[in-house]
Design an enzyme around this catalytic site. Structure first.
Site, mmCIF file in Angstrom:
data_model
loop_
_atom_site.group_PDB
_atom_site.id
_atom_site.type_symbol
_atom_site.label_atom_id
_atom_site.label_comp_id
_atom_site.label_asym_id
_atom_site.label_seq_id
_atom_site.Cartn_x
_atom_site.Cartn_y
_atom_site.Cartn_z
ATOM 1 N N THR A 1 0.841 -1.204 0.000
ATOM 2 C CA THR A 1 0.000 0.000 0.000
ATOM 3 C C THR A 1 0.868 1.243 0.000
ATOM 4 O O THR A 1 0.604 2.206 -0.741
ATOM 5 C CB THR A 1 -0.925 0.010 1.238
ATOM 6 O OG1 THR A 1 -1.678 -1.198 1.264
ATOM 7 C CG2 THR A 1 -1.882 1.187 1.197
ATOM 8 N N LYS B 1 -7.738 -1.726 -4.751
ATOM 9 C CA LYS B 1 -7.455 -2.905 -3.920
ATOM 10 C C LYS B 1 -8.662 -3.830 -4.104
ATOM 11 O O LYS B 1 -9.645 -3.745 -3.362
ATOM 12 C CB LYS B 1 -7.297 -2.475 -2.457
ATOM 13 C CG LYS B 1 -7.122 -3.618 -1.473
ATOM 14 C CD LYS B 1 -5.675 -3.988 -1.229
ATOM 15 C CE LYS B 1 -5.579 -5.075 -0.154
ATOM 16 N NZ LYS B 1 -4.186 -5.434 0.163
ATOM 17 N N GLU C 1 -3.335 -3.197 -6.170
ATOM 18 C CA GLU C 1 -2.611 -3.806 -5.045
ATOM 19 C C GLU C 1 -3.157 -5.212 -4.816
ATOM 20 O O GLU C 1 -4.363 -5.413 -4.669
ATOM 21 C CB GLU C 1 -2.774 -2.981 -3.756
ATOM 22 C CG GLU C 1 -1.978 -3.621 -2.612
ATOM 23 C CD GLU C 1 -2.217 -2.983 -1.241
ATOM 24 O OE1 GLU C 1 -2.659 -1.832 -1.170
ATOM 25 O OE2 GLU C 1 -1.947 -3.697 -0.244
ATOM 26 N N ALA D 1 -3.106 -8.960 -2.601
ATOM 27 C CA ALA D 1 -3.330 -9.284 -1.188
ATOM 28 C C ALA D 1 -2.171 -10.194 -0.789
ATOM 29 O O ALA D 1 -1.923 -11.208 -1.454
ATOM 30 C CB ALA D 1 -4.664 -10.000 -1.016
ATOM 31 N N GLY D 2 -1.446 -9.817 0.269
ATOM 32 C CA GLY D 2 -0.301 -10.642 0.688
ATOM 33 C C GLY D 2 0.707 -10.774 -0.434
ATOM 34 O O GLY D 2 1.112 -9.790 -1.039
#
Ligand SMILES: Nc1ncnc2c1ncn2[C@@H]1O[C@H](COP(=O)(O)OP(=O)(O)OP(=O)(O)O)[C@@H](O)[C@H]1O
Ligand SMILES: [Mg+2]
Length: 222
Positions: A15, A36, A106, A108-109
């Site tokens: 982020t 996101k 973006e 995730a993880g």
């Protein structure tokens, strides 16, 4: 252009980097949106999505996936939350990219985080034809985490641009991590300093890194 920002893992700096990149691109007068699509650990406000919206200055409504449990999307599904609708989300990302010169996504993880039983974050890059940025904190362990993540992306034809980001209190590995990454990957990682400040301070750091220009010429696919 679509850019997928992934990382060696959670809390790695996706982020933060995406905020700086979005603001840097926006300051150049380029129309940018930063999204996101899969965010978990959301009680009420999707904090990453909101931060990206503020940095880019653009909003794009979509069927974005939000889960309460702070786990991978597929894990949240296995815990009883509704599953993500992959096709609808991918279509919405394509629509956002059609309407903006730059579309930052973006993940995730890290790249192998399961979205559902058959898809992982890395599949997003292939589906979207995205350039990939891999953020890695400059700490002990980054070498193996980075090689593993690069391999998982390259296996699908998505060679990433690696960004090594500084931490507040470097450990002894920081003396050599960049050098080893360069030797093993054949390309020096881009560097993001530790930044205390707002989106503009992050954008200044991203500008200095040369990442915006590099994304204009993403690495050749093998
Ligand atoms: N370049 C940086 N300078 C200063 N702090 C940073 C930097 N990069 C990351 N951080 C800090 O590290 C923490 C994790 O960063 P960030 O939220 O960007 O990670 P993430 O990969 O997006 O995490 P998640 O997987 O939860 O989405 C935050 O507290 C953030 O402020
Ligand atoms: Mg994040």
């Amino acid at each position: 252009m679509i850019v997928l920002v992934t990382a060696t893992g959670t809390d790695a700096g996706k982020t933060t980097l995406t905020r700086g990149l979005a603001r840097a691109v926006r300051r150049r007068g380029i129309d940018v949106v930063a999204l996101k699509p899969f965010e978990t650990g959301v009680e009420t406000v999707p904090v990453d999505a909101v931060a990206l919206e503020q940095a880019s200055g653009a909003r794009w409504e979509g069927p974005w996936y939000r889960a309460k449990a702070p786990v991978a999307p597929w894990s949240a599904t296995l815990m009883g939350e509704p599953p993500p609708d992959w096709d609808t989300i991918v279509a919405a990302l394509r629509a956002a990219a059609d309407h903006h010169a730059w579309c930052l996504v973006e993940g995730a993880g890290g790249p192998r985080v399961p979205i559902d039983a058959t898809r992982e974050v890395r599949d997003l890059a292939s589906e979207l034809g995205a350039a990939v940025v891999l953020v890695a904190p400059d700490v002990l362990g980054v070498l193996s985490y980075t090689f593993t993540a690069v391999e998982s992306l390259t296996a699908l034809g998505n060679t990433p641009i690696v960004v090594l980001r500084d931490v507040a209190r470097p450990d002894p590995s920081a003396t050599t991590n960049a050098m080893v990454l360069e030797r093993k990957l054949g390309r020096a990682p881009f560097r993001l300093p530790f930044v205390v400040g707002d989106d503009d301070a992050l954008a200044d750091a991203v500008e200095r890194s040369g990442l915006v220009e590099a994304l204009g010429q993403p690495p050749a696919r093998p």
